[in-house]
Write a protein that holds these residues in place. Sequence first.
Motif, mmCIF file in Angstrom:
data_model
loop_
_atom_site.group_PDB
_atom_site.id
_atom_site.type_symbol
_atom_site.label_atom_id
_atom_site.label_comp_id
_atom_site.label_asym_id
_atom_site.label_seq_id
_atom_site.Cartn_x
_atom_site.Cartn_y
_atom_site.Cartn_z
ATOM 1 N N LEU A 166 0.832 -1.201 0.000
ATOM 2 C CA LEU A 166 0.000 0.000 0.000
ATOM 3 C C LEU A 166 0.872 1.258 0.000
ATOM 4 C CD1 LEU A 166 -2.761 1.291 0.036
ATOM 5 C CD2 LEU A 166 -2.809 1.026 2.530
ATOM 6 N N ALA A 167 1.988 1.216 0.725
ATOM 7 C CA ALA A 167 2.920 2.343 0.717
ATOM 8 C C ALA A 167 3.464 2.566 -0.694
ATOM 9 C CB ALA A 167 4.065 2.084 1.702
ATOM 10 N N TYR A 168 3.786 1.450 -1.362
ATOM 11 C CA TYR A 168 4.252 1.540 -2.754
ATOM 12 C C TYR A 168 3.159 2.159 -3.632
ATOM 13 C CZ TYR A 168 4.905 -0.146 -7.534
ATOM 14 O OH TYR A 168 4.984 -0.229 -8.905
ATOM 15 N N MET A 169 1.905 1.762 -3.381
ATOM 16 C CA MET A 169 0.779 2.284 -4.148
ATOM 17 C C MET A 169 0.630 3.790 -3.936
ATOM 18 S SD MET A 169 -1.514 1.152 -6.247
ATOM 19 C CE MET A 169 -2.646 2.184 -7.169
ATOM 20 N N MET A 170 0.805 4.241 -2.708
ATOM 21 C CA MET A 170 0.705 5.671 -2.409
ATOM 22 C C MET A 170 1.788 6.450 -3.162
ATOM 23 S SD MET A 170 -1.917 5.698 -0.498
ATOM 24 C CE MET A 170 -1.963 7.387 0.020
ATOM 25 N N ASP A 171 2.964 5.872 -3.237
ATOM 26 C CA ASP A 171 4.041 6.523 -3.997
ATOM 27 C C ASP A 171 3.690 6.611 -5.482
ATOM 28 O OD1 ASP A 171 5.841 7.145 -1.984
ATOM 29 O OD2 ASP A 171 6.775 5.159 -2.021
ATOM 30 N N LYS A 172 3.073 5.549 -5.990
ATOM 31 C CA LYS A 172 2.701 5.532 -7.401
ATOM 32 C C LYS A 172 1.612 6.566 -7.692
ATOM 33 C CE LYS A 172 2.160 2.291 -11.163
ATOM 34 N NZ LYS A 172 2.172 0.864 -11.548
ATOM 35 N N ILE A 173 0.642 6.669 -6.775
ATOM 36 C CA ILE A 173 -0.414 7.683 -6.926
ATOM 37 C C ILE A 173 0.212 9.074 -6.928
ATOM 38 C CG2 ILE A 173 -2.445 8.726 -5.834
ATOM 39 C CD1 ILE A 173 -3.111 5.910 -4.739
ATOM 40 N N LYS A 174 1.175 9.284 -6.032
ATOM 41 C CA LYS A 174 1.853 10.583 -5.958
ATOM 42 C C LYS A 174 2.547 10.905 -7.274
ATOM 43 C CE LYS A 174 5.968 12.655 -3.918
ATOM 44 N NZ LYS A 174 6.762 12.531 -5.142
ATOM 45 N N GLU A 175 3.232 9.916 -7.846
ATOM 46 C CA GLU A 175 3.970 10.144 -9.085
ATOM 47 C C GLU A 175 3.043 10.470 -10.253
ATOM 48 O OE1 GLU A 175 7.215 10.487 -9.374
ATOM 49 O OE2 GLU A 175 7.279 10.193 -7.202
ATOM 50 N N GLN A 176 1.842 9.911 -10.243
ATOM 51 C CA GLN A 176 0.904 10.122 -11.354
ATOM 52 C C GLN A 176 -0.157 11.175 -11.020
ATOM 53 O OE1 GLN A 176 -0.672 6.490 -13.067
ATOM 54 N NE2 GLN A 176 1.174 5.334 -12.541
ATOM 55 N N PHE A 177 0.031 11.874 -9.903
ATOM 56 C CA PHE A 177 -0.981 12.824 -9.439
ATOM 57 C C PHE A 177 -0.912 14.107 -10.268
ATOM 58 C CE2 PHE A 177 -2.960 15.925 -6.660
ATOM 59 C CZ PHE A 177 -4.042 15.220 -6.164
ATOM 60 N N ARG A 178 -1.920 14.299 -11.096
ATOM 61 C CA ARG A 178 -2.006 15.512 -11.905
ATOM 62 C C ARG A 178 -3.460 15.734 -12.307
ATOM 63 N NH1 ARG A 178 0.466 11.631 -14.955
ATOM 64 N NH2 ARG A 178 -0.618 11.009 -16.886
ATOM 65 N N GLU A 179 -3.736 16.916 -12.773
ATOM 66 C CA GLU A 179 -5.099 17.347 -13.075
ATOM 67 C C GLU A 179 -5.791 16.450 -14.100
ATOM 68 O OE1 GLU A 179 -7.248 21.560 -14.427
ATOM 69 O OE2 GLU A 179 -5.059 21.365 -14.397
ATOM 70 N N SER A 180 -5.054 15.977 -15.105
ATOM 71 C CA SER A 180 -5.666 15.265 -16.223
ATOM 72 C C SER A 180 -5.693 13.747 -16.068
ATOM 73 C CB SER A 180 -4.939 15.615 -17.518
ATOM 74 O OG SER A 180 -3.563 15.278 -17.404
ATOM 75 N N ASN A 181 -5.078 13.198 -15.034
ATOM 76 C CA ASN A 181 -5.024 11.741 -14.864
ATOM 77 C C ASN A 181 -6.402 11.212 -14.459
ATOM 78 O OD1 ASN A 181 -4.478 9.100 -14.314
ATOM 79 N ND2 ASN A 181 -2.786 9.494 -12.918
ATOM 80 N N ASN A 182 -6.932 10.251 -15.236
ATOM 81 C CA ASN A 182 -8.273 9.739 -14.919
ATOM 82 C C ASN A 182 -8.267 8.643 -13.851
ATOM 83 O OD1 ASN A 182 -7.481 7.340 -16.201
ATOM 84 N ND2 ASN A 182 -8.461 7.879 -18.131
ATOM 85 N N ALA A 183 -7.114 8.214 -13.390
ATOM 86 C CA ALA A 183 -6.936 7.282 -12.260
ATOM 87 C C ALA A 183 -7.451 5.865 -12.544
ATOM 88 C CB ALA A 183 -7.610 7.836 -10.997
#
Length: 361
Positions: free
Chosen positions: A274-291
């Motif tokens: 989950l910690a790894y996942m949080m890092d990945k979310i942080k790296e891809q965190f931007r206005e246009s990312n549909n997640a």
Amino acid sequence: MKKRTLNTSTWLKIIKIAAGSCLAIILADLLGLSYSASAGIITLLSIQDTKKETLKVATKRFAAFATAVLIALIIFQSLGYHPVTFGLFLLFFVTASYLFHITEGIPMCSVLVSHFLIEQNMSLAFIGNEVAILGIGIIIGVILNLYMPDNTGAVLKDIVLVEEEVKDILKDIAAVLRVKNRKEQEDGSKQEDGNEVTPDQEKMQELDHMLSSLEEHLNLAQKQAYENMNNTLLTDTRYYIGYFTMRKEQVLMLKQTLADMKQLKLIPKQANPLAYMMDKIKEQFRESNNARELIKELNRMKELFKEEPVPATREEFENRAILYGIMNNIESFLVIKRDFVDSVTESQIERFWKRSKKTKQ
């Protein structure tokens, strides 16, 4: 007590009120109107915080004045010009204003109708005098408020700052949940799988402050976005309102995540993915990312989590259950973003995302 400071918009409004009221009185005097000072007061009341609000209030005040004159004409012509009849006028006029949603005109129209009472005159010429005073006051107010500084740049800056603040929070959540690295830091040993560790209370207290600060920033940013929308007459900028609303919903999920983390007595080794996942979310965190891809990956991780060996103790079971709840919070965090992106139109993508990209560069 914290000393209040006036921002540029407030100073601009003050200058408009002073200059506009003075101009309205001078113009009314030049036209030989009675009660010319009232034109200045009407200008003062007409200058609102935004263009749209100013135009909306102006329209309602013209409607309120027409209603007031009609009621006054019936009452004064029927019962005479007396304090009691003025009170009767107010009874009917205020009631009508609430019924027709034109309450913005109550103070101003009441003052104008009081001139009829003082003069005991409702001739066509004197009604024209009051119409001219009203028109001068409102028109000058509207003209002055057609100039509003464009704060789109400030809104875009808020978007960048908010995203950076969320990234910092995601990074710190990952740091609290990462068992292996913290264990290595504590005893200098190398742990392949990591062991349970106690939550970092200092880091979680810091996260509390960061989330409170972000929440305050989002409230101010959304207020500024509303002002931007109401100062834009020919284009639609509601996208920014939706963006900050979406981020506020995400912050609520992060606050719930932190609340759940505080319930952990020990952080199990299953928190590492989950910690790894949080890092990945942080790296891809931007206005246009549909997640969407992040949601799929998180769901795969949740399935693997269910295949873990059954907890050996009650405490381990409780900690694992809390951890699963945190995963659900993060999934909700991502779904909020996915739903927001799905609601964005092609024209909004073309206009707002490209502009935001240039700002970030």
